[in-house]
Design a protein around this motif. Structure first.
Motif, PDB file in Angstrom:
ATOM      1  N   ALA A  78       0.820  -1.208   0.000  1.00  0.00           N
ATOM      2  CA  ALA A  78       0.000   0.000   0.000  1.00  0.00           C
ATOM      3  C   ALA A  78       0.858   1.263   0.000  1.00  0.00           C
ATOM      4  CB  ALA A  78      -0.927   0.014   1.201  1.00  0.00           C
ATOM      5  N   THR A  79       2.098   1.163   0.442  1.00  0.00           N
ATOM      6  CA  THR A  79       2.969   2.328   0.587  1.00  0.00           C
ATOM      7  C   THR A  79       3.113   3.147  -0.699  1.00  0.00           C
ATOM      8  OG1 THR A  79       4.156   1.172   2.335  1.00  0.00           O
ATOM      9  CG2 THR A  79       5.237   3.093   1.386  1.00  0.00           C
ATOM     10  N   PRO A  80       3.409   2.529  -1.862  1.00  0.00           N
ATOM     11  CA  PRO A  80       3.544   3.354  -3.070  1.00  0.00           C
ATOM     12  C   PRO A  80       2.237   4.066  -3.441  1.00  0.00           C
ATOM     13  CG  PRO A  80       4.314   1.098  -3.481  1.00  0.00           C
ATOM     14  CD  PRO A  80       3.737   1.137  -2.113  1.00  0.00           C
ATOM     15  N   TYR A  81       1.108   3.408  -3.227  1.00  0.00           N
ATOM     16  CA  TYR A  81      -0.172   4.035  -3.561  1.00  0.00           C
ATOM     17  C   TYR A  81      -0.435   5.242  -2.669  1.00  0.00           C
ATOM     18  CZ  TYR A  81      -1.094  -0.173  -6.264  1.00  0.00           C
ATOM     19  OH  TYR A  81      -1.026  -1.185  -7.172  1.00  0.00           O
ATOM     20  N   ILE A  82      -0.156   5.093  -1.400  1.00  0.00           N
ATOM     21  CA  ILE A  82      -0.358   6.209  -0.469  1.00  0.00           C
ATOM     22  C   ILE A  82       0.624   7.333  -0.788  1.00  0.00           C
ATOM     23  CG2 ILE A  82      -0.203   6.888   1.965  1.00  0.00           C
ATOM     24  CD1 ILE A  82      -1.410   4.124   2.632  1.00  0.00           C
ATOM     25  N   ALA A  83       1.861   6.989  -1.154  1.00  0.00           N
ATOM     26  CA  ALA A  83       2.853   8.010  -1.531  1.00  0.00           C
ATOM     27  C   ALA A  83       2.395   8.788  -2.760  1.00  0.00           C
ATOM     28  CB  ALA A  83       4.209   7.355  -1.784  1.00  0.00           C
ATOM     29  N   VAL A  84       1.806   8.105  -3.734  1.00  0.00           N
ATOM     30  CA  VAL A  84       1.299   8.784  -4.937  1.00  0.00           C
ATOM     31  C   VAL A  84       0.148   9.711  -4.575  1.00  0.00           C
ATOM     32  CG1 VAL A  84       0.072   8.419  -7.119  1.00  0.00           C
ATOM     33  CG2 VAL A  84       2.096   7.072  -6.599  1.00  0.00           C
ATOM     34  N   LEU A  85      -0.741   9.255  -3.711  1.00  0.00           N
ATOM     35  CA  LEU A  85      -1.870  10.103  -3.306  1.00  0.00           C
ATOM     36  C   LEU A  85      -1.392  11.349  -2.564  1.00  0.00           C
ATOM     37  CD1 LEU A  85      -4.386   7.335  -2.240  1.00  0.00           C
ATOM     38  CD2 LEU A  85      -4.632   8.915  -4.159  1.00  0.00           C
ATOM     39  N   VAL A  86      -0.430  11.183  -1.669  1.00  0.00           N
ATOM     40  CA  VAL A  86       0.099  12.334  -0.932  1.00  0.00           C
ATOM     41  C   VAL A  86       0.813  13.291  -1.892  1.00  0.00           C
ATOM     42  CG1 VAL A  86       1.786  13.040   0.828  1.00  0.00           C
ATOM     43  CG2 VAL A  86       0.237  11.145   1.285  1.00  0.00           C
ATOM     44  N   SER A  87       1.608  12.756  -2.799  1.00  0.00           N
ATOM     45  CA  SER A  87       2.308  13.589  -3.792  1.00  0.00           C
ATOM     46  C   SER A  87       1.325  14.341  -4.673  1.00  0.00           C
ATOM     47  CB  SER A  87       3.218  12.734  -4.667  1.00  0.00           C
ATOM     48  OG  SER A  87       4.174  12.067  -3.899  1.00  0.00           O
ATOM     49  N   SER A  88       0.234  13.668  -5.008  1.00  0.00           N
ATOM     50  CA  SER A  88      -0.780  14.291  -5.870  1.00  0.00           C
ATOM     51  C   SER A  88      -1.359  15.545  -5.245  1.00  0.00           C
ATOM     52  CB  SER A  88      -1.906  13.301  -6.163  1.00  0.00           C
ATOM     53  OG  SER A  88      -1.417  12.203  -6.863  1.00  0.00           O
ATOM     54  N   TRP A  89      -1.468  15.557  -3.925  1.00  0.00           N
ATOM     55  CA  TRP A  89      -1.995  16.732  -3.227  1.00  0.00           C
ATOM     56  C   TRP A  89      -1.190  17.976  -3.609  1.00  0.00           C
ATOM     57  CZ3 TRP A  89      -6.105  18.115  -0.460  1.00  0.00           C
ATOM     58  CH2 TRP A  89      -6.029  19.278   0.304  1.00  0.00           C
ATOM     59  N   PHE A  90       0.133  17.828  -3.669  1.00  0.00           N
ATOM     60  CA  PHE A  90       1.007  18.959  -3.979  1.00  0.00           C
ATOM     61  C   PHE A  90       1.086  19.213  -5.482  1.00  0.00           C
ATOM     62  CE2 PHE A  90       2.405  17.199   0.081  1.00  0.00           C
ATOM     63  CZ  PHE A  90       2.243  18.315   0.885  1.00  0.00           C
ATOM     64  N   ILE A  91       1.092  18.166  -6.264  1.00  0.00           N
ATOM     65  CA  ILE A  91       1.171  18.309  -7.726  1.00  0.00           C
ATOM     66  C   ILE A  91      -0.064  19.023  -8.268  1.00  0.00           C
ATOM     67  CG2 ILE A  91       1.172  17.006  -9.901  1.00  0.00           C
ATOM     68  CD1 ILE A  91       2.955  14.925  -8.410  1.00  0.00           C
ATOM     69  N   LEU A  92      -1.228  18.723  -7.718  1.00  0.00           N
ATOM     70  CA  LEU A  92      -2.468  19.344  -8.194  1.00  0.00           C
ATOM     71  C   LEU A  92      -2.436  20.865  -8.081  1.00  0.00           C
ATOM     72  CD1 LEU A  92      -5.120  16.873  -6.763  1.00  0.00           C
ATOM     73  CD2 LEU A  92      -4.724  17.379  -9.186  1.00  0.00           C
ATOM     74  N   ALA A  93      -1.715  21.386  -7.107  1.00  0.00           N
ATOM     75  CA  ALA A  93      -1.703  22.832  -6.879  1.00  0.00           C
ATOM     76  C   ALA A  93      -0.515  23.533  -7.523  1.00  0.00           C
ATOM     77  CB  ALA A  93      -1.736  23.116  -5.388  1.00  0.00           C
ATOM     78  N   LEU A  94       0.306  22.813  -8.282  1.00  0.00           N
ATOM     79  CA  LEU A  94       1.467  23.450  -8.905  1.00  0.00           C
ATOM     80  C   LEU A  94       1.064  24.531  -9.911  1.00  0.00           C
ATOM     81  CD1 LEU A  94       3.915  20.461  -9.530  1.00  0.00           C
ATOM     82  CD2 LEU A  94       4.133  22.315  -7.857  1.00  0.00           C
ATOM     83  N   GLN A  95       0.081  24.223 -10.716  1.00  0.00           N
ATOM     84  CA  GLN A  95      -0.409  25.167 -11.724  1.00  0.00           C
ATOM     85  C   GLN A  95      -1.940  25.162 -11.686  1.00  0.00           C
ATOM     86  OE1 GLN A  95       1.385  26.969 -14.216  1.00  0.00           O
ATOM     87  NE2 GLN A  95       3.220  26.452 -13.051  1.00  0.00           N
ATOM     88  N   LYS A  96      -2.529  26.311 -11.946  1.00  0.00           N
ATOM     89  CA  LYS A  96      -3.987  26.423 -11.937  1.00  0.00           C
ATOM     90  C   LYS A  96      -4.603  25.471 -12.962  1.00  0.00           C
ATOM     91  CE  LYS A  96      -7.593  29.910 -12.650  1.00  0.00           C
ATOM     92  NZ  LYS A  96      -8.390  29.131 -13.541  1.00  0.00           N
ATOM     93  N   TRP A  97      -4.004  25.331 -14.118  1.00  0.00           N
ATOM     94  CA  TRP A  97      -4.587  24.494 -15.169  1.00  0.00           C
ATOM     95  C   TRP A  97      -4.606  23.017 -14.766  1.00  0.00           C
ATOM     96  CZ3 TRP A  97      -1.988  20.510 -17.477  1.00  0.00           C
ATOM     97  CH2 TRP A  97      -0.595  20.508 -17.374  1.00  0.00           C
ATOM     98  N   ILE A  98      -3.672  22.593 -13.911  1.00  0.00           N
ATOM     99  CA  ILE A  98      -3.636  21.189 -13.485  1.00  0.00           C
ATOM    100  C   ILE A  98      -4.857  20.886 -12.620  1.00  0.00           C
ATOM    101  CG2 ILE A  98      -2.385  19.455 -12.149  1.00  0.00           C
ATOM    102  CD1 ILE A  98       0.227  20.911 -12.908  1.00  0.00           C
TER     103      ILE A  98
END
Length: 181
Positions: free
Chosen positions: A116-136
Motif C-alpha cells: 500500500a505504501t507506493p499508492y499512499i505516496a502517490v496520493l500524498v504527492s498528488s496533493w502537492f502536484i495538483l496545486a502546482l499550476q492552476k490548469w492542473i
C-alpha cells in the motif's frame, strides 16, 4: 391604504413572506448539508465492517478504490485551492480517511500491507502536484465525473469477474446514492 416608511401594507407583507421563505430555505439547506456530512461520516463503515467480518477483501476492486480516492482528493484539493468554505467540502477528508482504511484492509487481507505504501505516496504527492499550476487543478476537476464513473464501473466489473459480492456492502452503496442526491 396606509403607507409607512415608503412601503404599503401589502408590500411589507410580501417582504416579511420573502424573509420567512429565505429563512426556511436556509434551514433546509443547513439540514441537507449536515445530514450529508453525517451520512459521509458513516458511509464506508458498513463496507469496512463487512470486510473485517469476512476477513477477506474478495469482491472489492483495488482500481475502483484508487479511482475513488483520486476523485475525492481532487475535489478536496480544488475546494481548498479556490478557498471555498470548509462546510462545503468537510466530508472529503472523512471519506478519504475511510477509503485509506479500506485500502489497508485490501492489502492486509491480500497478504501484504507494505504494498500500500507506493499508492499512499502517490496520493500524498498528488496533493502537492495538483496545486502546482492552476490548469492542473482545473483539468483534474473537469475529469472528476469521468473518474467517479470509472470507479463505479471498475467495481461492477470486479463483481462480474469474481461473481462474489460477499464483502460488498449494499448499505454503503445506498448511503452513497443519498450523498450524490
Amino acid at each position: 391604504m396606509r403607507v409607512v416608511r415608503g412601503l404599503s401594507e401589502p408590500g411589507r407583507a410580501r417582504r416579511r413572506g420573502a424573509r420567512a421563505r429565505g429563512a426556511m430555505e436556509a434551514a433546509l439547506l443547513g439540514l441537507c448539508n449536515w445530514s450529508t456530512l453525517g451520512v459521509c461520516a458513516a458511509l464506508k463503515l458498513p463496507q469496512i465492517s463487512a470486510v473485517l467480518a469476512a476477513r477477506s477483501a474478495r469482491g472489492l476492486s483495488l482500481p475502483s478504490l484508487l479511482l475513488e480516492l483520486a476523485g475525492f482528493l481532487v475535489f478536496l484539493r480544488y475546494q481548498c485551492y479556490y478557498g471555498y468554505p470548509p462546510l462545503t467540502y468537510l466530508e472529503y477528508p472523512i471519506l478519504i480517511a475511510q477509503d485509506v482504511i479500506l485500502l489497508l484492509c485490501i492489502f492486509h487481507f491480500n497478504g501484504n500491507v507494505k504494498q500500500a505504501t507506493p499508492y499512499i505516496a502517490v496520493l500524498v504527492s498528488s496533493w502537492f502536484i495538483l496545486a502546482l499550476q492552476k490548469w492542473i487543478i482545473d483539468l483534474a476537476m473537469n475529469l472528476c465525473t469521468f473518474i467517479s464513473a470509472a470507479s463505479k464501473f471498475a467495481q461492477l466489473q470486479c463483481l462480474w469477474k469474481t461473481r462474489d459480492s460477499g464483502t460488498v456492502s449494499a448499505l454503503t452503496w445506498s448511503l452513497s446514492s443519498y450523498t450524490c442526491a
